[in-house]
Design a protein around this motif. Structure first.
Motif, PDB file in Angstrom:
ATOM      1  N   ALA A  51       0.219  -1.160   0.483  1.00  0.00           N
ATOM      2  CA  ALA A  51       0.271   0.121  -0.196  1.00  0.00           C
ATOM      3  C   ALA A  51       0.962   1.553  -0.090  1.00  0.00           C
ATOM      4  O   ALA A  51       0.588   1.860  -0.736  1.00  0.00           O
ATOM      5  N   VAL A  52       2.154   1.749   0.628  1.00  0.00           N
ATOM      6  CA  VAL A  52       2.709   2.189   1.101  1.00  0.00           C
ATOM      7  C   VAL A  52       3.589   2.573  -0.409  1.00  0.00           C
ATOM      8  O   VAL A  52       3.955   3.722  -1.318  1.00  0.00           O
ATOM      9  N   ILE A  53       4.172   1.579  -0.660  1.00  0.00           N
ATOM     10  CA  ILE A  53       4.464   1.813  -2.474  1.00  0.00           C
ATOM     11  C   ILE A  53       3.855   2.206  -3.527  1.00  0.00           C
ATOM     12  O   ILE A  53       4.023   3.240  -4.147  1.00  0.00           O
ATOM     13  N   LEU A  54       2.721   1.817  -3.529  1.00  0.00           N
ATOM     14  CA  LEU A  54       1.752   2.075  -4.159  1.00  0.00           C
ATOM     15  C   LEU A  54       1.516   3.774  -4.617  1.00  0.00           C
ATOM     16  O   LEU A  54       0.837   4.687  -4.664  1.00  0.00           O
ATOM     17  N   ALA A  55       0.894   3.619  -2.357  1.00  0.00           N
ATOM     18  CA  ALA A  55       0.514   5.668  -2.186  1.00  0.00           C
ATOM     19  C   ALA A  55       1.463   6.025  -3.092  1.00  0.00           C
ATOM     20  O   ALA A  55       1.298   7.355  -2.962  1.00  0.00           O
ATOM     21  N   ALA A  56       3.237   6.185  -2.899  1.00  0.00           N
ATOM     22  CA  ALA A  56       4.089   6.410  -2.584  1.00  0.00           C
ATOM     23  C   ALA A  56       4.153   7.146  -4.523  1.00  0.00           C
ATOM     24  O   ALA A  56       4.749   7.977  -4.757  1.00  0.00           O
ATOM     25  N   ARG A  57       4.562   6.137  -4.927  1.00  0.00           N
ATOM     26  CA  ARG A  57       3.568   5.828  -6.698  1.00  0.00           C
ATOM     27  C   ARG A  57       2.651   6.818  -7.077  1.00  0.00           C
ATOM     28  O   ARG A  57       2.588   7.259  -8.286  1.00  0.00           O
ATOM     29  N   GLY A  58       1.748   7.535  -6.346  1.00  0.00           N
ATOM     30  CA  GLY A  58       0.724   8.087  -6.548  1.00  0.00           C
ATOM     31  C   GLY A  58      -0.741   7.588  -6.246  1.00  0.00           C
ATOM     32  O   GLY A  58      -1.457   8.523  -6.775  1.00  0.00           O
ATOM     33  N   LEU A  59      -1.364   6.672  -6.501  1.00  0.00           N
ATOM     34  CA  LEU A  59      -2.219   6.022  -6.563  1.00  0.00           C
ATOM     35  C   LEU A  59      -2.474   6.219  -5.289  1.00  0.00           C
ATOM     36  O   LEU A  59      -2.249   6.777  -3.980  1.00  0.00           O
ATOM     37  N   ASP A  60      -4.094   6.771  -4.820  1.00  0.00           N
ATOM     38  CA  ASP A  60      -4.707   6.870  -3.770  1.00  0.00           C
ATOM     39  C   ASP A  60      -5.106   5.007  -3.120  1.00  0.00           C
ATOM     40  O   ASP A  60      -6.243   5.003  -3.874  1.00  0.00           O
ATOM     41  N   VAL A  61      -4.694   5.479  -2.139  1.00  0.00           N
ATOM     42  CA  VAL A  61      -4.838   3.763  -1.672  1.00  0.00           C
ATOM     43  C   VAL A  61      -5.557   2.913  -0.679  1.00  0.00           C
ATOM     44  O   VAL A  61      -5.605   3.657   0.604  1.00  0.00           O
ATOM     45  N   THR A  62      -6.020   2.125  -0.312  1.00  0.00           N
ATOM     46  CA  THR A  62      -7.034   1.490   0.467  1.00  0.00           C
ATOM     47  C   THR A  62      -7.004   0.270   0.562  1.00  0.00           C
ATOM     48  O   THR A  62      -6.558  -0.220   0.159  1.00  0.00           O
ATOM     49  N   VAL A  63      -5.998   0.010   1.945  1.00  0.00           N
ATOM     50  CA  VAL A  63      -6.499  -1.189   2.071  1.00  0.00           C
ATOM     51  C   VAL A  63      -7.123  -2.192   3.374  1.00  0.00           C
ATOM     52  O   VAL A  63      -6.863  -1.728   4.450  1.00  0.00           O
ATOM     53  N   CYS A  64      -7.406  -3.804   2.791  1.00  0.00           N
ATOM     54  CA  CYS A  64      -8.063  -4.006   3.618  1.00  0.00           C
ATOM     55  C   CYS A  64      -8.164  -5.501   4.222  1.00  0.00           C
ATOM     56  O   CYS A  64      -7.082  -5.890   3.398  1.00  0.00           O
ATOM     57  N   ASP A  65      -7.882  -5.123   5.519  1.00  0.00           N
ATOM     58  CA  ASP A  65      -7.546  -6.851   5.947  1.00  0.00           C
ATOM     59  C   ASP A  65      -8.538  -7.003   7.273  1.00  0.00           C
ATOM     60  O   ASP A  65      -8.816  -6.114   7.851  1.00  0.00           O
ATOM     61  N   VAL A  66      -8.142  -8.461   8.120  1.00  0.00           N
ATOM     62  CA  VAL A  66      -8.928  -8.500   8.528  1.00  0.00           C
ATOM     63  C   VAL A  66      -8.857  -8.211   9.838  1.00  0.00           C
ATOM     64  O   VAL A  66      -9.150  -8.608  11.128  1.00  0.00           O
ATOM     65  N   SER A  67      -6.673  -8.079   9.783  1.00  0.00           N
ATOM     66  CA  SER A  67      -6.530  -8.183  11.293  1.00  0.00           C
ATOM     67  C   SER A  67      -6.181  -6.697  11.659  1.00  0.00           C
ATOM     68  O   SER A  67      -5.898  -6.054  10.709  1.00  0.00           O
ATOM     69  N   ASP A  68      -6.585  -5.937  12.423  1.00  0.00           N
ATOM     70  CA  ASP A  68      -6.670  -5.170  13.126  1.00  0.00           C
ATOM     71  C   ASP A  68      -5.267  -3.794  13.370  1.00  0.00           C
ATOM     72  O   ASP A  68      -4.571  -3.098  13.622  1.00  0.00           O
ATOM     73  N   VAL A  69      -4.086  -5.261  14.072  1.00  0.00           N
ATOM     74  CA  VAL A  69      -3.156  -4.829  14.422  1.00  0.00           C
ATOM     75  C   VAL A  69      -2.234  -4.534  12.891  1.00  0.00           C
ATOM     76  O   VAL A  69      -1.590  -3.264  12.962  1.00  0.00           O
ATOM     77  N   ALA A  70      -2.854  -5.200  12.242  1.00  0.00           N
ATOM     78  CA  ALA A  70      -2.136  -5.082  10.139  1.00  0.00           C
ATOM     79  C   ALA A  70      -2.273  -3.209   9.947  1.00  0.00           C
ATOM     80  O   ALA A  70      -1.246  -2.975   9.860  1.00  0.00           O
ATOM     81  N   LEU A  71      -3.157  -3.262  10.177  1.00  0.00           N
ATOM     82  CA  LEU A  71      -3.780  -1.828   9.655  1.00  0.00           C
ATOM     83  C   LEU A  71      -2.718  -1.219  10.595  1.00  0.00           C
ATOM     84  O   LEU A  71      -3.125  -0.245  10.291  1.00  0.00           O
ATOM     85  N   ARG A  72      -3.161  -0.895  11.727  1.00  0.00           N
ATOM     86  CA  ARG A  72      -2.539   0.222  12.409  1.00  0.00           C
ATOM     87  C   ARG A  72      -0.971  -0.349  11.995  1.00  0.00           C
ATOM     88  O   ARG A  72      -0.504   0.954  11.929  1.00  0.00           O
ATOM     89  N   MET A  73      -0.395  -1.062  11.379  1.00  0.00           N
ATOM     90  CA  MET A  73       1.047  -1.293  11.485  1.00  0.00           C
ATOM     91  C   MET A  73       1.216  -0.150  10.212  1.00  0.00           C
ATOM     92  O   MET A  73       2.279   0.617   9.982  1.00  0.00           O
ATOM     93  N   ALA A  74       0.094  -0.794   9.284  1.00  0.00           N
ATOM     94  CA  ALA A  74      -0.221  -0.309   7.901  1.00  0.00           C
ATOM     95  C   ALA A  74      -0.652   1.752   7.780  1.00  0.00           C
ATOM     96  O   ALA A  74       0.896   2.220   7.583  1.00  0.00           O
ATOM     97  N   ALA A  75      -1.001   2.105   8.526  1.00  0.00           N
ATOM     98  CA  ALA A  75      -1.247   3.498   8.626  1.00  0.00           C
ATOM     99  C   ALA A  75       0.198   3.975   9.558  1.00  0.00           C
ATOM    100  O   ALA A  75       0.699   5.339   9.356  1.00  0.00           O
ATOM    101  N   GLU A  76       0.345   3.434  10.689  1.00  0.00           N
ATOM    102  CA  GLU A  76       1.948   4.345  10.893  1.00  0.00           C
ATOM    103  C   GLU A  76       2.954   4.126   9.920  1.00  0.00           C
ATOM    104  O   GLU A  76       3.661   4.449   9.967  1.00  0.00           O
ATOM    105  N   ARG A  77       3.049   2.691   9.288  1.00  0.00           N
ATOM    106  CA  ARG A  77       4.322   2.737   7.646  1.00  0.00           C
ATOM    107  C   ARG A  77       4.213   4.007   6.966  1.00  0.00           C
ATOM    108  O   ARG A  77       4.544   4.897   6.408  1.00  0.00           O
TER     109      ARG A  77
END
Ligand SMILES: C[S@@+](CC[C@H](N)C(=O)[O-])C[C@H]1O[C@@H](n2cnc3c(N)ncnc32)[C@H](O)[C@@H]1O
Length: 187
Positions: A51-77
């Motif tokens: 998600a972060v690589i694609l967002a840095a490329r210019g895309l408007d990225v949504t990441v979905c996942d069952v794990s709220d822990v992973a999603l917090r890590m994604a938001a921090e990344r």
């Protein structure tokens, strides 16, 4: 008493124990094949590397996942990388895929064959679907993932419906796994 561990509990446990995931290989060597703008959905995107690589490329990225822990890590990344992403907590075995249309859907290292029709349907006209999955041959050298998480060798094209395949590769990868990788477009 129900002793079955849910996907959420299992994956939250793995991420809490320090699992970080890796950079999906397709985005290393083949990033130039991906769009630079539009709406992207990373399916079961875990801690957000793609998600972060694609967002840095210019895309408007949504990441979905069952794990709220992973999603917090994604938001921090994303915050560390100074890009913006949207996160959606969802159980893909019971909830519908987040509504498109999406210009790009990525699904790296999460196998649910039943999701393919929905991913294809949610693509915008000319939208792209990128998939990397480990295949059965991987068991020759690695114990994990176990069989239920493996594609048959040569199976991936048959899951892509009428999409036009723009890139396909299957074999042993630099990370030591046997994977099928595809980038395919809705025409
Ligand atoms: C092997 S990891 C892959 C993560 C990321 N796509 C990558 O390539 O690094 C599998 C991901 O699927 C997610 N997952 C497992 N079961 C799920 C479910 N039922 N619904 C949504 N996500 C799920 C896990 O939380 C985990 O982040």
């Amino acid at each position: 008493m129900n002793t079955e561990v849910s996907d959420r509990e299992r994956w939250n446990g793995r991420y809490a124990d320090g699992e970080e995931g890796g950079t999906p290989l397709m985005l290393g060597r083949n990033l130039h094949l991906f769009p630079r703008s539009g709406l992207a959905l990373d399916v079961a995107g875990g801690p957000g590397q793609a998600a972060v690589i694609l967002a840095a490329r210019g895309l408007d990225v949504t990441v979905c996942d069952v794990s709220d822990v992973a999603l917090r890590m994604a938001a921090e990344r994303a915050e560390r990388s100074k890009v913006s992403i949207t996160t959606i907590e969802t159980d893909l075995t019971s909830d519908p895929l987040p509504n498109g249309p999406w210009d790009l859907i990525t699904c790296f290292n999460y196998l649910d064959r039943k999701l393919f029709p929905a991913m294809i349907e949610q693509l915008a006209p000319h939208g792209q679907l990128a998939v990397t999955l480990v295949t059965r041959s991987n068991l020759e050298r690695n114990e994990h993932p176990t069989e239920r998480f493996l594609l048959d060798d040569g199976e991936l094209p048959s899951l892509l419906g009428d999409l036009a395949i723009e890139y396909y590769d299957e074999g042993w990868k630099l990370d030591g796994r046997h994977c099928a990788e595809a980038l395919a477009r809705r025409v």
